[in-house]
Structures are given as C-alpha cells and as structure tokens.
Design an enzyme around this catalytic site. Structure first.
Site, PDB file in Angstrom:
ATOM      1  N   ARG A   1     -65.020 -31.232 -51.499  1.00 47.84           N
ATOM      2  CA  ARG A   1     -65.841 -30.947 -50.328  1.00 47.84           C
ATOM      3  C   ARG A   1     -66.371 -32.266 -49.775  1.00 47.84           C
ATOM      4  O   ARG A   1     -66.766 -33.156 -50.526  1.00 47.84           O
ATOM      5  CB  ARG A   1     -67.019 -30.016 -50.672  1.00 47.84           C
ATOM      6  CG  ARG A   1     -66.625 -28.580 -50.988  1.00 47.84           C
ATOM      7  CD  ARG A   1     -66.020 -27.867 -49.785  1.00 47.84           C
ATOM      8  NE  ARG A   1     -65.701 -26.469 -50.058  1.00 47.84           N
ATOM      9  CZ  ARG A   1     -64.543 -26.041 -50.527  1.00 47.84           C
ATOM     10  NH1 ARG A   1     -63.573 -26.913 -50.794  1.00 47.84           N
ATOM     11  NH2 ARG A   1     -64.333 -24.753 -50.733  1.00 47.84           N
TER      12      ARG A   1
ATOM     13  N   ASP B   1     -59.083 -34.824 -47.666  1.00 48.87           N
ATOM     14  CA  ASP B   1     -58.684 -33.512 -47.154  1.00 48.87           C
ATOM     15  C   ASP B   1     -59.890 -32.702 -46.697  1.00 48.87           C
ATOM     16  O   ASP B   1     -59.734 -31.624 -46.150  1.00 48.87           O
ATOM     17  CB  ASP B   1     -57.910 -32.746 -48.231  1.00 48.87           C
ATOM     18  CG  ASP B   1     -57.289 -31.451 -47.719  1.00 48.87           C
ATOM     19  OD1 ASP B   1     -56.670 -31.486 -46.635  1.00 48.87           O
ATOM     20  OD2 ASP B   1     -57.439 -30.398 -48.381  1.00 48.87           O
TER      21      ASP B   1
ATOM     22  N   GLU C   1     -65.985 -29.744 -40.064  1.00 46.75           N
ATOM     23  CA  GLU C   1     -64.588 -29.335 -39.909  1.00 46.75           C
ATOM     24  C   GLU C   1     -64.493 -28.269 -38.816  1.00 46.75           C
ATOM     25  O   GLU C   1     -65.305 -27.338 -38.793  1.00 46.75           O
ATOM     26  CB  GLU C   1     -64.049 -28.788 -41.225  1.00 46.75           C
ATOM     27  CG  GLU C   1     -64.029 -29.832 -42.342  1.00 46.75           C
ATOM     28  CD  GLU C   1     -63.433 -29.315 -43.633  1.00 46.75           C
ATOM     29  OE1 GLU C   1     -62.836 -28.215 -43.630  1.00 46.75           O
ATOM     30  OE2 GLU C   1     -63.564 -29.998 -44.658  1.00 46.75           O
TER      31      GLU C   1
ATOM     32  N   HIS D   1     -57.838 -30.381 -44.282  1.00 42.04           N
ATOM     33  CA  HIS D   1     -58.229 -29.386 -45.282  1.00 42.04           C
ATOM     34  C   HIS D   1     -57.073 -28.435 -45.592  1.00 42.04           C
ATOM     35  O   HIS D   1     -57.153 -27.225 -45.396  1.00 42.04           O
ATOM     36  CB  HIS D   1     -59.461 -28.595 -44.834  1.00 42.04           C
ATOM     37  CG  HIS D   1     -60.243 -28.050 -46.001  1.00 42.04           C
ATOM     38  ND1 HIS D   1     -61.582 -27.764 -45.937  1.00 42.04           N
ATOM     39  CD2 HIS D   1     -59.862 -27.724 -47.273  1.00 42.04           C
ATOM     40  CE1 HIS D   1     -62.004 -27.306 -47.098  1.00 42.04           C
ATOM     41  NE2 HIS D   1     -60.968 -27.271 -47.926  1.00 42.04           N
TER      42      HIS D   1
ATOM     43  N   GLY E   1     -55.673 -28.231 -48.702  1.00 39.34           N
ATOM     44  CA  GLY E   1     -55.559 -28.017 -50.134  1.00 39.34           C
ATOM     45  C   GLY E   1     -55.181 -26.604 -50.527  1.00 39.34           C
ATOM     46  O   GLY E   1     -54.399 -26.392 -51.452  1.00 39.34           O
TER      47      GLY E   1
END
Length: 319
Positions: A237, A261, A266, A285, A287
């Site tokens: 995070r 990531d 966001e 992001h 992942g």
C-alpha cells in the site's frame, strides 16, 4: 421489487465475463461502472442500489458514504480484507458486508516483475527496441549473492522469499511479530530490527498491510539508512512509504530506484512527480489484476449476492 446491483470500478469491463451471472439475471438489475467515480456523482450512481460490489479499495466506503445511501443493504468487496470500509458505519446502518476468495500469490509474482524490470532495465531497453533506437545500452545488475530484505514474511512475503533463495540471494526478513522459525522455513534470516534490514539490503520489498503501525513506516530516516545502490519495491500500500521522502530519495540518488504498484492516491494524478522520475518503474496497482484472481473474485461475488438474497449470507466481514 427487483433490487439494483451496481458493480463499481470495473476498469477493464470484464466483471460480467469472469463469472457465470445467469443465476442472478432475473433476481437483480445489474449495472456496471467502468471508470472511477467520486463525490456527488458517486452518490448519484449508487442512490438506488441495494447491492454494491467493490473492486478492492478502488472506491473507499467511509461513514459519510454509507449515510448518503439509505437504500444500501449489501456491500460485497472482492477479497477478504478491505481497509477502506468503515465497518462500524456499515453495522450501524444495517448493511451486510461480504468478501470473496482470491487466487494466491498474484502480487508476489508482480513483485518479481518489478525487480527484474529495474535490475535489467527492461522498460528502457524495450522502448529502444520498438523505437529503432540504440542496441544494448545498459549493463544489468546480478541478483545472485545480493541481499533481499523483505518487510513482512506473511503469505506474500514468504512467496517472494522462496524465489529469492532460488536466485541464490541472501534473504533477510523483518516484521514486529516475525519468529526465527518462520524466517528459516523459507530460507531467510530474521533481521533483529527494521534498521538492520535496511542497512544490509540491496533490494527492499514491502509486504505488510497498511494499518496505524505501518503507515509511514519508511520515511526520510529510513531512506538515510539504505545503500545508495538499493532498490525499494512497494506492492503493498502506498502510505506505508512516506511519499515525499521517497521522491526526495529518488531525486537525490539516496537510493538507486523504486518499483511501485501502489500510491497514496489512486489513480495517480497525471501531473505527479513520480511519473517523471527515470529511476522509477511503475504499474497501476496490478498486483491483484489477473485472470485467475478475477475469476475467483467474481464467482464469489455471484455466490455472495445469491446467498444474501436467500437470507443465508456467506463470508460476512465485520472488520
């Protein structure tokens, strides 16, 4: 009356393809939103919804949003943990919150993609290749014999550690609750302190959840302990790392680079300093964004909604 179900943040517009929704076609009115929606527009989008499906933490659900949606009865989040939901507010308003299963290890796999991209300068060489530019401009970094420091040796951290040992790296692990036995079980050595791990590592990868104890865990003081050739990887995070301190460390050469990531905000705004730094390799992001994971998520979503409609909810989350 048939309830309305809104699926939020289906950026790739694949939610209805990743599971069999046929059992719900006549039981709910499905509506899909494919772009980020915030503020009053979000309230308007969800105002008639009794059921809302969240994609991880893309759209937070604080108390204010619950209060603005009196019709909401069921909130489904993909995965079994979501720090962006105010569970106390959900309980106060009588909203059932359910989670789903997920595919294991997807974020750990992306972690290694970012490591390889940085150490072998893959993005720059790929750009040169496609642009007809110079051939073979970089000299890559070896992994063998270097030290990989993993902050958090839970499920994901352990997966990353096992790959590190396969590359003949020295693996260090640290968290406040990490035992020697757990570290040894994946071929790692337990660092006595976070500072010790930071001082010794060539690559530092973060795999702890965001909470009060980990917010700002890596700041200016911690970057000051790291080796100038060190790389920081964050697929956990964004706020675990102090963003301003990270930008300063990257600009000043305090560390060699970062693979990211996750971010404080966001989607990351376009005029953002991280977007212009040449020693950053970044993904939006991704992942958890894999076919197997999405199938697990949305299959679980369908089951959660069906079981709730049958007054027999499953995977109920309270915190």
């Amino acid at each position: 009356m048939t309830p309305t179900c809104v699926i939020l943040d289906d950026y790739q517009n694949v939610a209805l393809e990743m599971a069999d929704w046929s059992s719900l076609r006549e039981r709910v009115n499905l509506r899909v939103s494919t772009a980020p929606v915030v503020g009053e527009a979000l309230i308007a989008l969800l105002s008639d919804a009794e059921i809302v499906v969240m994609m991880r933490e893309r759209t937070p659900f604080p108390a204010e949003l619950f209060a603005a949606l009196p019709k909401l009865k069921l909130l489904v989040t993909t995965g079994m943990r979501n720090a962006s939901i105010d569970f106390a507010a959900a309980a106060k308003q009588g909203v059932t919150v359910c989670g789903t299963s997920s595919a294991p290890g997807t974020t750990a796999e992306l972690t290694w993609g970012l490591i390889h991209a940085l150490t072998r300068t893959i993005p720059a060489e790929n750009a040169n290749f496609h642009a007809g530019g110079p051939w073979q401009t970089s000299v890559g970094r070896d992994l063998r014999g270097t030290t990989l420091g993993i902050i958090g040796l839970g499920n994901l951290g352990q997966r990353v550690a096992r790959v590190g040992t396969a590359f003949d790296m020295n693996v260090l692990g640290w968290s406040r609750s990490l035992s020697e036995e757990t570290a040894k079980s994946v071929g790692a050595e337990r660092a006595a302190t976070l500072h010790e791990l930071l001082r010794q590592s060539d690559i530092v990868s973060i795999h702890v959840p965001l909470n009060a104890g980990t917010r700002g865990l890596i700041g200016a003081a911690e970057f000051g302990l790291m080796r100038p050739q060190a790389l920081l990887i964050n697929t956990s995070r964004g706020p675990i790392v102090d963003e301003a301190a990270l930008i300063d460390a990257l600009k000043s050469g305090r560390i060699a680079g970062a693979g990211l990531d996750v971010y404080d905000t966001e989607p990351l705004p376009v005029p953002h300093p991280l977007r212009g730094l040449p020693n950053v390799v970044a993904t939006p992001h991704l992942g958890y964004v894999t076919q197997a994971n999405y199938r697990a998520y949305f299959t679980g979503v369908v089951e959660d909604i069906a079981r709730w409609l049958d007054n027999n909810p499953v995977r109920v989350l309270t915190a």
